[in-house]
Design a protein around this motif. Sequence first.
Motif, PDB file in Angstrom:
ATOM      1  N   THR A  21     -31.636  -3.165 -17.965  1.00 49.26           N
ATOM      2  CA  THR A  21     -32.880  -3.422 -17.230  1.00 49.26           C
ATOM      3  C   THR A  21     -34.040  -2.838 -18.022  1.00 49.26           C
ATOM      4  O   THR A  21     -33.859  -2.210 -19.048  1.00 49.26           O
ATOM      5  CB  THR A  21     -32.855  -2.755 -15.836  1.00 49.26           C
ATOM      6  N   ASN A  22     -35.227  -3.000 -17.496  1.00 48.25           N
ATOM      7  CA  ASN A  22     -36.405  -2.373 -18.090  1.00 48.25           C
ATOM      8  C   ASN A  22     -36.778  -1.080 -17.364  1.00 48.25           C
ATOM      9  O   ASN A  22     -37.859  -0.545 -17.570  1.00 48.25           O
ATOM     10  CB  ASN A  22     -37.592  -3.347 -18.048  1.00 48.25           C
ATOM     11  N   ASP A  69     -35.598  -1.286  -6.037  1.00 50.72           N
ATOM     12  CA  ASP A  69     -35.483  -1.410  -7.489  1.00 50.72           C
ATOM     13  C   ASP A  69     -34.053  -1.715  -7.933  1.00 50.72           C
ATOM     14  O   ASP A  69     -33.837  -2.447  -8.889  1.00 50.72           O
ATOM     15  CB  ASP A  69     -35.983  -0.124  -8.152  1.00 50.72           C
ATOM     16  N   LEU A  70     -33.081  -1.129  -7.232  1.00 50.86           N
ATOM     17  CA  LEU A  70     -31.673  -1.362  -7.540  1.00 50.86           C
ATOM     18  C   LEU A  70     -30.927  -1.552  -6.225  1.00 50.86           C
ATOM     19  O   LEU A  70     -30.875  -0.640  -5.404  1.00 50.86           O
ATOM     20  CB  LEU A  70     -31.084  -0.178  -8.317  1.00 50.86           C
ATOM     21  N   GLN A 121     -27.314  -2.366  -4.585  1.00 51.14           N
ATOM     22  CA  GLN A 121     -25.920  -2.304  -4.982  1.00 51.14           C
ATOM     23  C   GLN A 121     -24.994  -2.673  -3.830  1.00 51.14           C
ATOM     24  O   GLN A 121     -25.316  -2.446  -2.669  1.00 51.14           O
ATOM     25  CB  GLN A 121     -25.569  -0.883  -5.439  1.00 51.14           C
ATOM     26  N   ARG A 169     -35.193  -5.920  -7.448  1.00 55.98           N
ATOM     27  CA  ARG A 169     -35.499  -6.038  -8.879  1.00 55.98           C
ATOM     28  C   ARG A 169     -34.234  -6.170  -9.717  1.00 55.98           C
ATOM     29  O   ARG A 169     -34.181  -6.973 -10.639  1.00 55.98           O
ATOM     30  CB  ARG A 169     -36.313  -4.833  -9.339  1.00 55.98           C
ATOM     31  N   HIS A 170     -33.210  -5.374  -9.407  1.00 51.28           N
ATOM     32  CA  HIS A 170     -31.966  -5.378 -10.170  1.00 51.28           C
ATOM     33  C   HIS A 170     -30.795  -5.148  -9.222  1.00 51.28           C
ATOM     34  O   HIS A 170     -30.964  -4.575  -8.145  1.00 51.28           O
ATOM     35  CB  HIS A 170     -31.991  -4.284 -11.245  1.00 51.28           C
ATOM     36  N   ILE A 227     -33.294 -11.448  -5.906  1.00 49.85           N
ATOM     37  CA  ILE A 227     -34.152 -11.135  -7.063  1.00 49.85           C
ATOM     38  C   ILE A 227     -35.268 -12.164  -7.161  1.00 49.85           C
ATOM     39  O   ILE A 227     -36.441 -11.806  -7.328  1.00 49.85           O
ATOM     40  CB  ILE A 227     -33.319 -11.083  -8.360  1.00 49.85           C
TER      41      ILE A 227
END
Length: 188
Positions: A9-10, A130-131, A133, A177-178, A171
């Motif tokens: 990722t960034n 942001d993440l 899971q 985001r991820h 997304i």
Amino acid sequence: MQYRELGNTNLKVSQITLGTMTWGEQNTEAEAHAQIDMALAHGVNLIDAAEMYPVPPRPETQGLTENYLGTWLKNSGKRDQVLIATKATGPARKPHNPRHIRGGVNNFDRKGLTEALNGSLERLQTDYVDLYQLHWPDRSVNCFGHLNYTHLPEEDTVPIEETLTILADFIQSGKVRHIGISNETPWG
């Protein structure tokens, strides 16, 4: 604080992450907010939560961890200074798993994941994570102290391709985001 790129990722994440699984069980909201402030003051930028937290998972406390983080985000106005990771609860196949979350039907299908994500976003008081899971796979695995895997030939699971399509849609919508997975086996 040192930072590393998260996977491919960034995102540049601090080597230390603030875990939150005790907020609402062992820690009060005020203590949670103080922990976030201290972590940020020391350069921590990633906060890890889950829809089933705190642990042990109980109906009376479920979601308090995300609620506490959400009130901090709202009151501090520092959403742009932190990365938020949270997790969708997986299928409740074993007796210890949280059957009170989303009615105990926690498969990673469109209905389940949409309900999980929207609930988390509401508790977190943010428009995106942001993440995002999967807390554990949508199949039986050895995790949370259970050893000696037992194969269940008639296990009802959602194909990973279907789950990944749903996550890709999240997304695309900007709500995530991820993506990632927690508590997976090396094989998985």
